[in-house]
Every structure is written in C-alpha cells, then in structure tokens.
Design a protein around this motif. Structure first.
Motif, mmCIF file in Angstrom:
data_model
loop_
_atom_site.group_PDB
_atom_site.id
_atom_site.type_symbol
_atom_site.label_atom_id
_atom_site.label_comp_id
_atom_site.label_asym_id
_atom_site.label_seq_id
_atom_site.Cartn_x
_atom_site.Cartn_y
_atom_site.Cartn_z
ATOM 1 N N LEU A 1 0.847 -1.189 0.000
ATOM 2 C CA LEU A 1 0.000 0.000 0.000
ATOM 3 C C LEU A 1 0.885 1.243 0.000
ATOM 4 C CD1 LEU A 1 -2.957 0.999 0.174
ATOM 5 C CD2 LEU A 1 -2.648 1.129 2.660
ATOM 6 N N PRO A 2 0.900 2.016 -1.082
ATOM 7 C CA PRO A 2 1.743 3.220 -1.122
ATOM 8 C C PRO A 2 1.383 4.195 0.000
ATOM 9 C CG PRO A 2 0.894 2.695 -3.301
ATOM 10 C CD PRO A 2 0.154 1.824 -2.329
ATOM 11 N N SER A 3 2.376 4.794 0.562
ATOM 12 C CA SER A 3 2.163 5.788 1.612
ATOM 13 C C SER A 3 3.208 6.881 1.479
ATOM 14 C CB SER A 3 2.249 5.155 3.000
ATOM 15 O OG SER A 3 3.528 4.577 3.214
ATOM 16 N N MET A 4 2.912 8.047 2.013
ATOM 17 C CA MET A 4 3.834 9.174 1.912
ATOM 18 C C MET A 4 5.002 9.008 2.869
ATOM 19 S SD MET A 4 1.356 12.497 1.446
ATOM 20 C CE MET A 4 2.691 13.483 0.733
ATOM 21 N N GLY A 5 6.169 9.433 2.408
ATOM 22 C CA GLY A 5 7.324 9.534 3.276
ATOM 23 C C GLY A 5 7.449 10.969 3.761
ATOM 24 N N GLU A 6 8.685 11.478 3.787
ATOM 25 C CA GLU A 6 8.881 12.869 4.169
ATOM 26 C C GLU A 6 8.144 13.781 3.187
ATOM 27 O OE1 GLU A 6 10.302 13.994 6.837
ATOM 28 O OE2 GLU A 6 11.049 12.060 7.568
ATOM 29 N N LYS A 7 7.538 14.823 3.712
ATOM 30 C CA LYS A 7 6.692 15.677 2.879
ATOM 31 C C LYS A 7 7.418 16.908 2.337
ATOM 32 C CE LYS A 7 2.600 14.076 5.337
ATOM 33 N NZ LYS A 7 1.460 14.426 6.226
ATOM 34 N N PHE A 8 8.609 17.198 2.854
ATOM 35 C CA PHE A 8 9.319 18.378 2.355
ATOM 36 C C PHE A 8 9.992 18.075 1.021
ATOM 37 C CE2 PHE A 8 12.531 16.209 4.960
ATOM 38 C CZ PHE A 8 13.644 16.222 4.139
#
Length: 273
Positions: free
Chosen positions: A96-103
C-alpha cells in the motif's frame, strides 16, 4: 497558489538515506529514516522523498486514485492488524503506497533562491530560502565515500552546525535538502549531535528531466520561520494537526514530551529577527 518551473535536464540522480532521531516515550532515541532522491544539474535541482513521489504519482491520475482505493479496500479485508490500540497494515500481504517525508526542495534554473514545499495541519505550504543563507568553511580532512575522495566543510545554518563531505570529482554544486554551494556534490551531511543526517547510498548519471512534483497542488505562501513555528506548535499541541477536529487526542503528556525532545532541523525560528 500553484507554481511551475522551466524544464531542466538532470546530469545526476543521487539517492540519500535521511535519518532523524525521535525520542521514544520510554526515554531512548530511535532513528527514523526515509530514502530521498536528488535530481541535479550544474544550474538546478530537486530533492524529494522516493515514497512520497510514488504516492503523488499514483494519486495524480483518476486511474491511480481508483487503484489506491482498490488497494486500500484489499488491505482492510486482508491485511489489517489491530494491536495495542493501534491499526497497521501487514506489508507482507499488501503493498500500500504511503507518503514519506513531505518536504521537497527545488532550485529553479540558475536561481539564487530555493523553493521549499512542505505540509502541516493538512495543508500544503510553500516558502523561499535564499541560497546566500549558507556560507561554508572548507577544511583539510579527507575521506572516501562511495569510492570518491571527499573533503570536509562546515557551516552554521539556520540554527544548527552542519558538517559535510563533498567531492570535486562530481563538479555539481548541489546536495541533499537545502545543502549546496560547494565546488562539488555533497555526499554526507550531519548536524552536531547527530540529530539529522543525510548519507548517499546510490549515484548514477542521467539525462532525465528534473520533473516537478506530480499532480496538481495548491500551496499557501508562508515564510520559513513561520512554517517552523507551526510545526513546533503542532508537536506541543497535536490536535492542531487536524484543524477540522476529526481526530481527538487524550493523555498525550508523555508522547508530547517524547516528540519535543529533539528540536526541528532548523532551530532559528525561535529568534524574533
């Protein structure tokens, strides 16, 4: 507001392991890490999380969004784990794809300013950082990184002292995050005390486009220090991360104490000027 950039061609693609220390509620430090990508040329660059790029790319199209819903539904039926009051997915059963660091940090073509985007309180923000904020002192020490001879350099940058290793064998004045401006690629970077660190783990030549962030995004303009103040405020007041009130936090004293044990990657937001 949205923003765009002129198309640039990268000459290198570098993969970095980004590590930050987080305090466990039991009092010991844990290392949180993410794999970050640098696409760079002598005149421009973009630095971002590989996981976030995968997630954004999937969500950038109607078909990708539908695929994500299917994966989420499958995970809920087959890979849901409820344990100790928490809910997670068994990654061995579903990818399931998920976000890593958002910067993300972009240097447009030959610009003297960096464009930084980040997320807080369920909102995307954008601010500008002058490249001139960073002034290096080059030392005499030398070591090998990924087989490249590297020189040491130090800088006091936005409240922290950074020590980096760069190589003139790759004469591209770039590096991870906002760190650049040396006569070669920055291969490693670490703050005093080791709270934040970037280590290069892969490097290749490329002629691909330095692409913008996938998808359509609206950004709220802010300043670097105001954004850092918001991030720190959320650490002390977790409910502010959900301004719509959709999540309620209780008995958070120990968790807040752990989250605030290490300051942000930039600490000069506390100064009035």
């Amino acid at each position: 507001m949205a923003f765009s950039q002129n198309e640039q061609l990268a000459q290198i693609k570098a993969l970095y392991r980004y590590t930050s220390l987080i305090r466990h509620v039991e009092g010991h430090d844990l290392a949180h890490d993410d794999d970050m990508v640098l696409l760079a040329s002598p005149v421009g660059s973009r630095f971002f999380s590989a996981k976030t790029e995968q997630y954004d790319s999937l969500m950038a199209t109607a078909g990708g969004k539908e695929k994500y819903k299917e994966l989420l539904s499958y995970a809920a039926r087959n890979a849901l784990i409820i344990e100790n009051g928490g809910i997670t997915f068994d990654r061995n059963k579903v990818d399931l794809p998920s976000m890593g660091e958002k910067f993300q940090v972009t240097r447009p073509d030959n610009s003297a300013e960096l464009i930084v985007v980040d997320n807080a309180a369920q909102e995307d923000f954008k601010y500008i950082v002058p490249v001139s904020d960073l002034e290096w002192t080059i030392g005499n020490s030398i070591k090998s990184v990924l087989g490249y001879e590297c020189n040491i350099a130090t800088a006091n940058y936005h409240g922290r002292k950074w020590t980096v290793w760069f190589t003139t064998d790759i004469p591209i004045s770039s590096g991870p995050w906002q760190l650049m401006g040396l006569p070669g690629l920055i291969m490693e970077a670490e703050t005093d005390g080791g709270e934040y660190k970037f280590e290069i783990i892969g490097l290749e030549t490329t002629s691909g486009v330095i692409n913008p962030r996938p998808g359509s995004h609206n950004y709220t303009d802010t300043t670097r220090k105001e954004f850092r103040k918001l991030q720190r405020d959320i650490q002390y007041n977790p409910g502010k991360a959900y301004p719509d009130g959709s999540v309620t936090f209780v008995n958070m004293e120990e968790s807040i104490k752990a989250k605030t044990a290490h300051d942000l990657i930039e600490t000069d937001y506390k100064k009035k000027k």
